[in-house]
Design a protein around this motif. Structure first.
Motif, PDB file in Angstrom:
ATOM      1  N   ASP A  79       0.520  -1.115  -0.081  1.00 33.02           N
ATOM      2  CA  ASP A  79      -0.330   0.101  -0.042  1.00 33.02           C
ATOM      3  C   ASP A  79       0.763   1.348   0.120  1.00 33.02           C
ATOM      4  O   ASP A  79       0.546   2.166  -0.901  1.00 33.02           O
ATOM      5  CB  ASP A  79      -1.165  -0.317   1.297  1.00 33.02           C
ATOM      6  CG  ASP A  79      -2.548  -0.960   1.237  1.00 33.02           C
ATOM      7  OD1 ASP A  79      -1.912  -1.369   0.016  1.00 33.02           O
ATOM      8  OD2 ASP A  79      -2.763  -1.281   2.216  1.00 33.02           O
ATOM      9  N   ALA A  80       1.607   1.648   0.776  1.00 33.32           N
ATOM     10  CA  ALA A  80       2.831   2.526   0.921  1.00 33.32           C
ATOM     11  C   ALA A  80       3.250   2.854  -0.189  1.00 33.32           C
ATOM     12  O   ALA A  80       3.446   3.813  -0.755  1.00 33.32           O
ATOM     13  CB  ALA A  80       3.943   2.257   1.820  1.00 33.32           C
ATOM     14  N   ILE A  81       4.022   1.937  -1.517  1.00 37.08           N
ATOM     15  CA  ILE A  81       4.789   1.895  -2.121  1.00 37.08           C
ATOM     16  C   ILE A  81       3.873   2.037  -3.060  1.00 37.08           C
ATOM     17  O   ILE A  81       4.646   2.425  -4.257  1.00 37.08           O
ATOM     18  CB  ILE A  81       5.523   0.911  -2.294  1.00 37.08           C
ATOM     19  CG1 ILE A  81       6.581   0.866  -1.029  1.00 37.08           C
ATOM     20  CG2 ILE A  81       6.289   0.416  -3.229  1.00 37.08           C
ATOM     21  CD1 ILE A  81       7.554  -0.546  -1.242  1.00 37.08           C
ATOM     22  N   THR A  82       3.074   1.920  -2.973  1.00 39.55           N
ATOM     23  CA  THR A  82       2.004   2.426  -4.370  1.00 39.55           C
ATOM     24  C   THR A  82       1.677   3.051  -4.420  1.00 39.55           C
ATOM     25  O   THR A  82       1.399   4.419  -5.703  1.00 39.55           O
ATOM     26  CB  THR A  82       0.523   0.878  -4.464  1.00 39.55           C
ATOM     27  OG1 THR A  82       0.995  -0.384  -4.430  1.00 39.55           O
ATOM     28  CG2 THR A  82       0.065   1.093  -5.289  1.00 39.55           C
ATOM     29  N   GLY A  83       1.726   3.732  -3.505  1.00 32.92           N
ATOM     30  CA  GLY A  83       0.926   5.161  -2.650  1.00 32.92           C
ATOM     31  C   GLY A  83       2.204   6.257  -3.510  1.00 32.92           C
ATOM     32  O   GLY A  83       2.248   7.187  -4.013  1.00 32.92           O
ATOM     33  N   MET A  84       3.027   5.447  -2.705  1.00 32.08           N
ATOM     34  CA  MET A  84       4.376   6.897  -3.457  1.00 32.08           C
ATOM     35  C   MET A  84       5.117   7.024  -4.818  1.00 32.08           C
ATOM     36  O   MET A  84       4.569   7.214  -5.662  1.00 32.08           O
ATOM     37  CB  MET A  84       5.924   6.270  -2.930  1.00 32.08           C
ATOM     38  CG  MET A  84       7.033   7.018  -2.873  1.00 32.08           C
ATOM     39  SD  MET A  84       8.467   6.197  -2.332  1.00 32.08           S
ATOM     40  CE  MET A  84       8.973   4.477  -2.760  1.00 32.08           C
ATOM     41  N   LEU A  85       4.850   5.310  -5.518  1.00 28.84           N
ATOM     42  CA  LEU A  85       4.728   5.542  -7.057  1.00 28.84           C
ATOM     43  C   LEU A  85       3.607   6.107  -7.988  1.00 28.84           C
ATOM     44  O   LEU A  85       4.113   7.117  -8.803  1.00 28.84           O
ATOM     45  CB  LEU A  85       4.874   3.520  -7.408  1.00 28.84           C
ATOM     46  CG  LEU A  85       5.710   3.534  -6.985  1.00 28.84           C
ATOM     47  CD1 LEU A  85       5.571   1.518  -6.809  1.00 28.84           C
ATOM     48  CD2 LEU A  85       7.333   3.644  -7.593  1.00 28.84           C
ATOM     49  N   LEU A  86       2.535   6.473  -7.169  1.00 29.29           N
ATOM     50  CA  LEU A  86       1.508   6.943  -7.847  1.00 29.29           C
ATOM     51  C   LEU A  86       1.374   8.535  -7.895  1.00 29.29           C
ATOM     52  O   LEU A  86       0.316   8.894  -8.168  1.00 29.29           O
ATOM     53  CB  LEU A  86       0.471   6.426  -7.567  1.00 29.29           C
ATOM     54  CG  LEU A  86      -0.015   4.942  -7.698  1.00 29.29           C
ATOM     55  CD1 LEU A  86      -1.412   4.245  -7.816  1.00 29.29           C
ATOM     56  CD2 LEU A  86       0.136   4.695  -9.495  1.00 29.29           C
TER      57      LEU A  86
END
Length: 97
Positions: A79-86
């Motif tokens: 969740d955290a990395i997806t948010g950062m990448l988006l």
């Protein structure tokens, strides 16, 4: 990865981890609309976040004498990395080396 000698060893091991290399190339290809310095910076953050979170999970499990919660940790990291990448790239961050 913060120790230069260890970082060099880890980079050299990349050839021995073809799946990890494939994932990295796949993520980088999907971020090709971002400036290269943003992709490099976010990749460095991902490495730090993953390493630190996994270490903290293991430390907490040892301290509390419980099983590490790997599924919950993996979900949290995803969740955290997806948010950062988006996340959008603000004008000011475009100047980060």
């Amino acid at each position: 990865m913060h120790d230069p000698q260890t970082a060099e060893i880890m980079r050299d091991l990349g050839d021995q981890a073809p799946v990890a290399s494939l994932v990295i190339r796949s993520v980088a290809a999907r971020l090709d609309h971002f400036p290269a310095n943003i992709v490099r910076g976010r990749a460095a953050l991902m490495s730090h976040i993953i390493t630190s979170t996994c270490a903290e999970n293991e430390e907490r499990a040892a301290r509390e004498a419980i099983d590490p919660r790997w599924r919950a940790t993996g979900d949290f990291l995803s969740d955290a990395i997806t948010g950062m990448l988006l996340a959008p790239v603000s004008q000011g961050s475009r100047d980060v080396p």
